[in-house]
Design a protein around this motif. Structure first.
Motif, PDB file in Angstrom:
ATOM      1  N   ALA B 147     -14.244 -13.651  12.231  1.00 41.56           N
ATOM      2  CA  ALA B 147     -12.909 -13.782  12.825  1.00 41.56           C
ATOM      3  C   ALA B 147     -12.224 -15.054  12.328  1.00 41.56           C
ATOM      4  O   ALA B 147     -11.051 -15.042  11.957  1.00 41.56           O
ATOM      5  CB  ALA B 147     -13.014 -13.793  14.346  1.00 41.56           C
ATOM      6  N   GLY B 385     -13.687  -8.391  17.182  1.00 46.98           N
ATOM      7  CA  GLY B 385     -12.374  -8.346  17.834  1.00 46.98           C
ATOM      8  C   GLY B 385     -12.292  -9.262  19.038  1.00 46.98           C
ATOM      9  O   GLY B 385     -11.212  -9.745  19.394  1.00 46.98           O
ATOM     10  N   MET B 386     -13.434  -9.531  19.696  1.00 45.85           N
ATOM     11  CA  MET B 386     -13.446 -10.440  20.833  1.00 45.85           C
ATOM     12  C   MET B 386     -13.051 -11.853  20.415  1.00 45.85           C
ATOM     13  O   MET B 386     -12.605 -12.652  21.237  1.00 45.85           O
ATOM     14  CB  MET B 386     -14.839 -10.489  21.465  1.00 45.85           C
ATOM     15  CG  MET B 386     -15.201  -9.229  22.223  1.00 45.85           C
ATOM     16  SD  MET B 386     -16.919  -9.251  22.793  1.00 45.85           S
ATOM     17  CE  MET B 386     -16.795 -10.288  24.264  1.00 45.85           C
ATOM     18  N   PHE B 387     -13.249 -12.178  19.130  1.00 43.02           N
ATOM     19  CA  PHE B 387     -12.920 -13.523  18.652  1.00 43.02           C
ATOM     20  C   PHE B 387     -11.557 -13.587  17.974  1.00 43.02           C
ATOM     21  O   PHE B 387     -11.014 -14.654  17.791  1.00 43.02           O
ATOM     22  CB  PHE B 387     -13.981 -13.995  17.647  1.00 43.02           C
ATOM     23  CG  PHE B 387     -15.275 -14.342  18.295  1.00 43.02           C
ATOM     24  CD1 PHE B 387     -15.399 -15.531  18.985  1.00 43.02           C
ATOM     25  CD2 PHE B 387     -16.360 -13.494  18.227  1.00 43.02           C
ATOM     26  CE1 PHE B 387     -16.593 -15.869  19.597  1.00 43.02           C
ATOM     27  CE2 PHE B 387     -17.557 -13.826  18.836  1.00 43.02           C
ATOM     28  CZ  PHE B 387     -17.682 -15.009  19.520  1.00 43.02           C
ATOM     29  N   ASP B 388     -11.060 -12.444  17.529  1.00 43.80           N
ATOM     30  CA  ASP B 388      -9.810 -12.478  16.785  1.00 43.80           C
ATOM     31  C   ASP B 388      -8.640 -12.662  17.740  1.00 43.80           C
ATOM     32  O   ASP B 388      -8.530 -11.950  18.741  1.00 43.80           O
ATOM     33  CB  ASP B 388      -9.649 -11.181  15.985  1.00 43.80           C
ATOM     34  CG  ASP B 388      -8.479 -11.266  15.035  1.00 43.80           C
ATOM     35  OD1 ASP B 388      -8.706 -11.539  13.859  1.00 43.80           O
ATOM     36  OD2 ASP B 388      -7.330 -11.094  15.498  1.00 43.80           O
TER      37      ASP B 388
END
Lengths: 520, 520
Positions: B147, B385-388
């Motif tokens: 990310a 996606g949790m970090f983006d």
């Protein structure tokens, strides 16, 4: 909801808590608390702090590594692997074995070993149980290992990360997490043979890494101490004067002298006398000459050091490394635990950008190492005894390769070079120009893997030939094995050289040999 | 005074403080504290705690590694290197590159990723600056890395240590510091191709490590969820029932069912329905049969999972690994982040001692892994996606090799075998039977090093021939190059085979070639 959502919710909760005025009624204390009561109260306070902290600027989740640390990307890893291979091969050529120790030690294991630098140690949070700290170097864990296992003889290398909360980290371009690469010989042996081998190893490694010309400065803690004594430095000032002398590679003699006189309280006279000695450089001849020195020859410590220095140079002669080794009386490495010979290797031509860009200054892996320094070490005969319950000594001599600085130089050389750094070793990509050949591609790839060929295949049902060729060009894969209806019918594979674009039909039975031949 | 002395002095000071009754008057609190006030108070409390703690038994300096950690000695390192070489060769054969990340991350990077296990995370002490934690696995740092660098495609491996404050560590024989060895493929690709390659990799590695027969169980998170839905498990109980099902490899079905009914509140009926499904094992045929299942075929999730499972097996067929892979509906790996295919490799014949000695149970590198499990993984399309910041997804599939367990098995095999594990690669020891030949020994050793021969020489002026030969026998050095007055005169070296004791005179000029020939 993703993690960001979760995090913000938690922080919002903290915020609300603040807005509705935190009640601290539960935080009353009385004397005579027990340990578990203290723990509870600490937990409450820290929780409160976390909530308050949420109010002070850092609401959004920050996508970064911890301060002073970095990721290594595949290109950096490829360079790192190359450097490690050269260094490890050298250690193995000299008969070394390797050990590993945990990344953290009991806090008390590190206590009292690093002097003032102890404040740079990373402590772990007290979560119940032992108090722990991240290792600060590999030498103290090595000494702990020897004492704990009652080992009196070993020649070992250890390559691992160490941790220092160096505060000016980013301005000085230093990292807080960095590799050390240590080689040490422990054991009661005849003088200077193992010491000479350490210098031979530095010589071999710097030659093989091809970093340009270098010099290895050598001195001896006993010669330094003897010199200070005969110059009239009071005993209790040896250490602090030693660290001033250590600055001679970055400062002019006048400034060093000024510091000794104005800040450290030496007389002008004493300063001048030191100045005469520390300007001396030479080889075996200098050791012989100083053994005749009217004042130094009166000092027992200095004589012992000089006699060993003479012997060391006779071994260095046999090891054919005297062209790079200089006996230099100004060398005074900082660490407390050295007891005899000390040395430091310096690149002669510092690559210009190394000095100017912060990213390149990260190589310094020990406090006080000068700009071009890429290796250092010495003899430390007392350290293991500090850990042994009966104080039994195990004499040690070792060297630490400044691997981070070497990585930086190699990275820079790679940038400057036209040759691309490959991050994979793939020999061949199995490709197709036509549709509906995924199964055939997978089958061929599988056959190549089974034969030990390094092969890739794109994870698409019908990739375009162009994107398959592009993948090869981007990653440096030299060969493409192309399958089509016609090739399948003929029992051949079209083998394409990515650079020359030359193509040749190879019978399936000969494919493995052909790939091996072309990717030797 | 040595370190021990220093430490005891410090502890005594703590003791005296306790005896003279600690004053806590300074520890009064009021509401409305600032962060820095809290910090001060916490520091005071912790100092007090350290002093009190000093009173409770541990006065003497303890020579040990931190709880749950261990050193690796040279023999363990030699085995570790061998295992790593096999695994890394396999990863490279499949075109993987490698990265490295720092040993600690911002605490918030790890927050919300491990569910209940978050309590096992090691936090660093707040010494000012960021709140940090030691990495708990390599997957979350990998997702953070992707990310942060906006990487959408990569095939990488990462071998590094991770940290878990597992409390029953010693009783269950688990370590708190242990290696993970991960291979992951990130990118938006056509279904199941990358997933199949991960299984191929597990197959290759377990074959090459020669650990005996094994099986690889495969299932899919979507099939599990669909199965729970059609059996009548309420949505909010999917996770907890999943973790009960996960115990089927250690518990009989009756006990698992009992837990579901008595502890988790399912009805008998629902339990029995689950029981029917989780007893099913097969291959592609089972996926096809379940796609026709009256109930499951109604569930969209299950159908998607089963269709992919069918496709996966068609690729596994091409990769020639279906003899070891089983579609097993009872496989339910614990981690929250899996979204599709999951798998786990199990050794068929657990080496008996593995079960009985605690030292051998340390291989379990993930909570809930069963005794013979040596690899596991699956698809996790949501983690990156949790970090983006924009929640952009990067689909990933990967596998983690249970390297600590494999080390244990290899160590045990080495113990059982008559063949000695060598910890160095030295080809020849340069020795002498006569006195005063140190210089000649060093000269010859130097010449061998310069030619790339791995050579050792004892660091003694006049070692006995017997101790030189003993060193070879102890460390497995196969050859001795013996120098004597006569040999020097004749321009030869006596080359001795340590095992056969056979000796032959070799001209100095031929020595390097002769050593190479004999130590291929």
């Amino acid at each position: 909801m993703n993690a960001l959502g979760l995090v913000s919710t938690r922080l919002c909760a903290g915020l609300m808590c603040r807005r509705s005025a935190v009640s601290l009624s539960s935080l009353r204390f009385s004397s005579g608390m027990t340990l578990s009561q203290i723990d509870e109260e600490v937990a409450k306070l820290l929780q409160l702090k976390a909530q308050l902290g949420g109010d002070e600027g850092k609401h959004a989740f920050v996508l970064k590594t911890a301060k002073g640390t970095r990721d290594y990307n595949p290109k950096q890893m490829a360079i790192r692997e190359k450097v490690f291979n050269i260094i490890i091969s050298c250690f193995k050529r000299h008969g070394a074995e390797t050990i590993d120790t945990p990344v953290f030690e009991l806090k008390e294991t590190l206590t009292g070993k690093y002097g003032e630098d102890s404040k740079l140690i990373y402590d772990l949070k007290d979560q119940g149980g032992e108090l722990l700290s991240l290792r600060y170097d590999l030498t103290v864990p090595f000494a702990r290992y020897l004492a704990m296992n009652k080992i009196t003889n070993i020649k070992r290398y250890h390559i691992a990360k160490v941790y220092r909360r160096d505060n000016p980290a980013m301005t000085r371009g230093r990292y807080r997490e960095f590799y050390q690469c240590d080689f040490d010989i422990a054991g009661q042996y005849d003088a200077m043979i193992a010491d000479a081998e350490c210098l031979k190893i530095v010589y071999e490694i710097l030659n093989e890494l091809d970093l340009g010309d270098f010099r290895i400065k050598v001195n001896d803690r006993r010669i330094l101490d003897g010199m200070f004594a005969v110059c009239g430095v009071p005993d209790e000032k040896f250490r602090t004067i030693c660290s001033t002398v250590d600055k001679l590679d970055k400062m002019a003699w006048e400034d060093v002298k000024k510091e000794m006189v104005n800040e450290k309280g030496l007389s002008e006279d004493v300063g001048d006398r030191i100045g005469e000695y520390v300007s001396m450089q030479g080889g075996q001849d200098l050791a012989e000459r100083l053994l005749q020195d009217r004042k130094l020859s009166q000092n027992k410590q200095a004589c012992a050091g000089l006699t060993d220095m003479k012997l060391l140079f006779s071994y260095l002669e046999l090891f054919q490394v005297t062209d790079k080794v200089v006996f230099d009386l100004s060398l005074a490495r900082g660490l407390d635990y050295y007891t005899g010979v000390i040395y430091e290797a310096i690149l002669s031509q510092t690559i210009p950008a190394l000095v100017s860009t912060p990213a390149e200054q990260n190589g310094a892996d020990e406090a006080g190492v000068n700009v071009g320094s890429v290796a250092g070490g010495g003899r430390y005969d007392g350290l293991v005894g500090m850990f042994d319950p009966k104080g039994r000594k195990v004499p040690c001599v070792g060297v630490s390769i400044g691997i981070e600085r070497i990585f930086s130089i190699m990275e820079q050389k790679a940038e400057a070079s036209s040759e691309k750094v490959r991050t994979t070793e793939t020999q061949v990509l199995v490709a197709s120009a036509q549709k509906n050949l995924l199964e055939e591609r997978l089958k061929l790839t599988n056959a190549l893997w089974n034969e030990g060929i390094k092969a890739e295949v794109l994870y698409k049902k019908n990739p375009k030939l162009l994107s398959q060729l592009q993948h090869c060009e981007e990653t440096g894969i030299p060969l493409v094995a192309i399958l089509g209806e016609q090739e399948l019918k003929d029992g051949v594979v079209k083998l394409r050289n990515v650079v020359s674009r030359e193509e040749v039909d190879v019978p399936r039975a000969d494919l493995v040999d052909e790939i091996k031949k072309r990717t030797l």
